[in-house]
Write an enzyme that holds these catalytic residues in place. Structure first.
Site, PDB file in Angstrom:
ATOM      1  N   GLN A 181       0.841  -1.202   0.000  1.00 22.69           N
ATOM      2  CA  GLN A 181       0.000   0.000   0.000  1.00 22.69           C
ATOM      3  C   GLN A 181       0.871   1.245   0.000  1.00 22.69           C
ATOM      4  O   GLN A 181       1.655   1.461   0.919  1.00 22.69           O
ATOM      5  CB  GLN A 181      -0.917  -0.008   1.224  1.00 22.69           C
ATOM      6  CG  GLN A 181      -1.821   1.199   1.326  1.00 22.69           C
ATOM      7  CD  GLN A 181      -2.775   1.100   2.519  1.00 22.69           C
ATOM      8  OE1 GLN A 181      -2.728   0.133   3.275  1.00 22.69           O
ATOM      9  NE2 GLN A 181      -3.630   2.080   2.680  1.00 22.69           N
ATOM     10  N   GLY A 182       0.733   2.087  -1.017  1.00 17.08           N
ATOM     11  CA  GLY A 182       1.534   3.297  -1.147  1.00 17.08           C
ATOM     12  C   GLY A 182       0.736   4.542  -0.834  1.00 17.08           C
ATOM     13  O   GLY A 182       0.330   5.281  -1.748  1.00 17.08           O
ATOM     14  N   TYR A 183       0.507   4.791   0.453  1.00 13.89           N
ATOM     15  CA  TYR A 183      -0.254   5.966   0.885  1.00 13.89           C
ATOM     16  C   TYR A 183       0.637   6.971   1.617  1.00 13.89           C
ATOM     17  O   TYR A 183       0.821   8.089   1.180  1.00 13.89           O
ATOM     18  CB  TYR A 183      -1.400   5.541   1.821  1.00 13.89           C
ATOM     19  CG  TYR A 183      -2.680   5.138   1.137  1.00 13.89           C
ATOM     20  CD1 TYR A 183      -2.722   4.776  -0.202  1.00 13.89           C
ATOM     21  CD2 TYR A 183      -3.882   5.095   1.839  1.00 13.89           C
ATOM     22  CE1 TYR A 183      -3.900   4.397  -0.816  1.00 13.89           C
ATOM     23  CE2 TYR A 183      -5.068   4.725   1.240  1.00 13.89           C
ATOM     24  CZ  TYR A 183      -5.079   4.374  -0.089  1.00 13.89           C
ATOM     25  OH  TYR A 183      -6.251   4.013  -0.698  1.00 13.89           O
ATOM     26  N   SER A 184       1.181   6.590   2.778  1.00 18.00           N
ATOM     27  CA  SER A 184       1.908   7.518   3.648  1.00 18.00           C
ATOM     28  C   SER A 184       3.161   8.065   2.975  1.00 18.00           C
ATOM     29  O   SER A 184       3.827   7.371   2.208  1.00 18.00           O
ATOM     30  CB  SER A 184       2.301   6.828   4.954  1.00 18.00           C
ATOM     31  OG  SER A 184       1.156   6.403   5.669  1.00 18.00           O
ATOM     32  N   SER A 204       4.119  -1.563   4.535  1.00 18.86           N
ATOM     33  CA  SER A 204       4.183  -2.968   4.947  1.00 18.86           C
ATOM     34  C   SER A 204       4.360  -3.873   3.731  1.00 18.86           C
ATOM     35  O   SER A 204       3.812  -3.610   2.656  1.00 18.86           O
ATOM     36  CB  SER A 204       2.902  -3.361   5.683  1.00 18.86           C
ATOM     37  OG  SER A 204       2.681  -2.544   6.798  1.00 18.86           O
ATOM     38  N   GLU A 261     -10.643  -1.463   4.213  1.00 15.34           N
ATOM     39  CA  GLU A 261      -9.606  -1.881   5.169  1.00 15.34           C
ATOM     40  C   GLU A 261     -10.198  -2.128   6.546  1.00 15.34           C
ATOM     41  O   GLU A 261      -9.689  -2.956   7.299  1.00 15.34           O
ATOM     42  CB  GLU A 261      -8.520  -0.810   5.249  1.00 15.34           C
ATOM     43  CG  GLU A 261      -7.353  -1.192   6.134  1.00 15.34           C
ATOM     44  CD  GLU A 261      -6.251  -0.158   6.139  1.00 15.34           C
ATOM     45  OE1 GLU A 261      -5.112  -0.506   6.487  1.00 15.34           O
ATOM     46  OE2 GLU A 261      -6.519   1.009   5.765  1.00 15.34           O
TER      47      GLU A 261
END
Length: 252
Positions: free
Chosen positions: A128-131, A163, A246
């Site tokens: 997951q590429g969010y932060s 992660s 999620e």
């Protein structure tokens, strides 16, 4: 379904876990994930494929997408007994529980046909590429940039606290696709292969000495022009929908 049906289903899950979480997979019992020094990612991938053979991936997915369409109560039963049996942290969780329902809601038939089977089979893994380093919990402060060049998006920027990145094949990335846009506007959700020259992954060393999370750097990374979820400019809408998924049954 009757109470007896749920009792029988619970017994089915318990029996399957007792039969399969042993032998080759016994070292994974009770391992929470990458922070556990005994967690073997390659063995965990084989465990994902064992779950797939048993029909335990996508149990809540619609049958049209290869799932079992089990009701919520049965899904909860599965997760309860999985934990009780010492089932290990799931390498496939992000693909199965986050990306897959988002693909079903926003993806094209071509995207669904390309990515859902690998998730369902436990053979393709997602991050997951969010932060981002300067955004904290403020997801709208996205600085990662994406621009269309011919038949590809070109991506530059950085994601952090990612992660599973070292073990994943793909990452979904919220990026700023419209120059000059701010906050929630002009974002795009891209599906990006991690195994390419334009991507660098560095583990984050935590105070515990573990490296569960990663930084992911994009320097001219590329993905196909068609691999955006929702329309360009709708990235915020898609990202918020994914966060809703999620908070699904596996987090109970």
């Amino acid at each position: 379904m009757t109470p007896d049906d749920y009792t029988h289903f619970r017994a089915e899950v318990v029996a399957w876990m007792q039969e399969h979480l042993r032998g080759e997979f016994a070292p994974l019992r009770g391992c929470v994930g990458m922070s556990d020094p005994t967690y073997d990612p390659q063995l965990a991938k084989r465990w994902e494929q064992e779950l797939a053979r048993g029909g335990w991936i996508g149990i809540g997915w619609p049958k049209a997408h290869g799932g079992r369409a089990l009701p919520l109560a049965q899904q909860v039963v599965f997760h309860e007994e999985y934990v009780r049996a010492g089932g290990p942290g799931r390498l496939g969780h992000i693909g199965e529980q986050l990306l897959a329902p988002t693909l079903m809601a926003f993806g094209t038939p071509e995207q669904q046909g390309r990515f859902l089977p690998g998730i369902l089979a436990g053979t393709e893994y997602w991050a997951q590429g969010y932060s981002e380093p300067n955004a904290g919990s403020d997801l709208a402060n996205v600085q990662t940039r994406a621009r269309l060049e011919g038949d590809h998006w070109v991506i530059d920027g950085q994601k952090t606290w990612t992660s599973w990145a070292r073990e994943a094949d793909w990452i979904f990335v919220v990026a700023r696709g419209e120059p000059g846009s701010q906050r929630h506007q002009g974002l795009v959700m891209l599906l990006v292969p991690l195994r390419q020259a334009g991507v660098t992954i560095r583990p984050i060393r935590q105070i515990t000495g573990d490296s569960e999370f990663n930084e992911v750097f994009f320097a001219g990374a590329r993905t196909e022009a068609a691999l955006h979820l929702g329309a360009p400019g709708e990235g915020w809408k898609v990202a918020m929908a994914l966060l809703g998924f999620e908070r699904g049954v596996s987090t109970l």
